[in-house]
Design a protein around this motif. Structure first.
Motif, PDB file in Angstrom:
ATOM      1  N   UNK A  42       0.835  -1.207   0.000  1.00 15.28           N
ATOM      2  CA  UNK A  42       0.000   0.000   0.000  1.00 15.28           C
ATOM      3  C   UNK A  42       0.869   1.256   0.000  1.00 15.28           C
ATOM      4  N   UNK A  43       1.983   1.204   0.745  1.00 15.24           N
ATOM      5  CA  UNK A  43       2.891   2.359   0.781  1.00 15.24           C
ATOM      6  C   UNK A  43       3.514   2.608  -0.586  1.00 15.24           C
ATOM      7  N   UNK A  44       3.846   1.537  -1.285  1.00 14.95           N
ATOM      8  CA  UNK A  44       4.447   1.676  -2.627  1.00 14.95           C
ATOM      9  C   UNK A  44       3.453   2.286  -3.601  1.00 14.95           C
ATOM     10  N   UNK A  56       1.671   6.941  -6.776  1.00 14.66           N
ATOM     11  CA  UNK A  56       0.622   7.914  -7.079  1.00 14.66           C
ATOM     12  C   UNK A  56       1.101   9.333  -6.821  1.00 14.66           C
ATOM     13  N   UNK A  57       1.878   9.517  -5.729  1.00  7.99           N
ATOM     14  CA  UNK A  57       2.419  10.827  -5.407  1.00  7.99           C
ATOM     15  C   UNK A  57       3.374  11.311  -6.498  1.00  7.99           C
ATOM     16  N   UNK A  58       4.226  10.399  -6.988  1.00  7.53           N
ATOM     17  CA  UNK A  58       5.180  10.762  -8.055  1.00  7.53           C
ATOM     18  C   UNK A  58       4.438  11.129  -9.352  1.00  7.53           C
ATOM     19  N   UNK A  59       3.407  10.359  -9.615  1.00  5.49           N
ATOM     20  CA  UNK A  59       2.619  10.675 -10.830  1.00  5.49           C
ATOM     21  C   UNK A  59       1.996  12.053 -10.716  1.00  5.49           C
ATOM     22  N   UNK A  60       1.475  12.385  -9.530  1.00  2.00           N
ATOM     23  CA  UNK A  60       0.860  13.695  -9.320  1.00  2.00           C
ATOM     24  C   UNK A  60       1.887  14.817  -9.490  1.00  2.00           C
TER      25      UNK A  60
END
Length: 270
Positions: free
Chosen positions: A9-11, A16-20
């Motif tokens: 889940x952390x990965x 998702x954060x990097x994509x944002x």
């Protein structure tokens, strides 16, 4: 929740954060590129506007005449139109015959330079030339006769009378003559066929300008055509007469393409 599931889940959250972050950076870069492009286009438009000041001025004048809304920073429409009409009136007055005074700049705040071009009147130079073709009916040993018809027959300030071309305008002239004749065994020639181009001048004896001869005679009964074509440049005076003689006019072929006579002016003489 097991440790393995927590790590997974952390990965996912990290990805998702990097994509944002990448999307945000992409948008920022895109906005910057668009801003640079838009700024460049504005600079080009300003340059074009600077080069088209006259066009903008006329557009504003047109708006004033039509009563449309005009930029409030522009001068009063009535004043602009009045000055414009005054300028047009001055230009029209200058174009009238006999008016050669330069226009006085009365446009106050208008600084557009005015260039006045002098009218150019083309000079028409009349053609001094004549081209004649043979006249069989009236030719004799005293001189060949010619007709003012045929190819490129034009004359101005030069005349023709009774077989003789008369010079009206003195100058340097190219004089030419072609005589085509038939020679065969049935026409016994005691002498060669000779063509003479004479000059007759007032108070002077006639003299030969050009001469052409042919001694060949065909040994058959068929007509053998031969041509004599002398030509040269001479200085001629007003009222000089030029004419052509041949030894035997009966042998001449008088078709316009074969036998002709003429001259044209090539320059002036001091």
């Amino acid at each position: 929740m097991y440790p393995t599931q927590q790590g997974s889940a952390f990965s996912i959250m990290k990805i998702a954060l990097w994509i944002f972050i990448v999307c945000v950076l992409g948008q920022i870069i895109g906005i910057c590129i668009f801003g640079v492009y838009f700024h460049t286009k504005l600079d080009k438009i300003e340059e074009q506007m600077e080069f088209n000041e006259d066009y903008l001025f006329l557009r504003r004048i047109q708006k004033c005449l039509k009563g449309k809304d005009v930029d409030p920073t522009l001068l009063n429409c009535q004043e602009v139109v009045a000055k414009f009409r005054s300028l047009i009136s001055e230009v029209t007055k200058f174009d009238q015959p006999g008016e050669h005074e330069k226009l006085t700049d009365k446009r106050d705040s208008f600084t557009t330079p005015q260039v006045i071009a002098e009218p150019i009147t083309p000079k028409t130079v009349p053609a001094v030339a004549i081209h004649l073709v043979g006249d069989k009916a009236n030719s004799n040993k005293e001189g060949l006769q010619w007709q003012e018809k045929g190819y490129l027959t034009l004359h101005n300030q030069i005349g023709y009378t009774n077989g003789r071309v008369r010079v009206e305008v003195p100058g340097a002239y190219y004089v030419y003559s072609q005589v085509t004749f038939c020679a065969n065994s049935t026409q016994f020639l005691k002498a060669p066929f000779v063509q003479y181009v004479y000059l007759k001048r007032e108070n002077e004896a006639d003299r030969i300008l050009l001469k052409g001869a042919n001694t060949f005679i065909s040994q058959t009964a068929n007509c053998a055509l031969h041509s004599s074509q002398p030509g040269a440049i001479f200085t001629l005076r007003k009222n000089d007469l030029v004419y052509v003689r041949v030894t035997d006019p009966a042998c001449v072929t008088y078709s316009p393409e074969y036998t002709y006579f003429g001259m044209f002016k090539v320059g002036d003489t001091s």
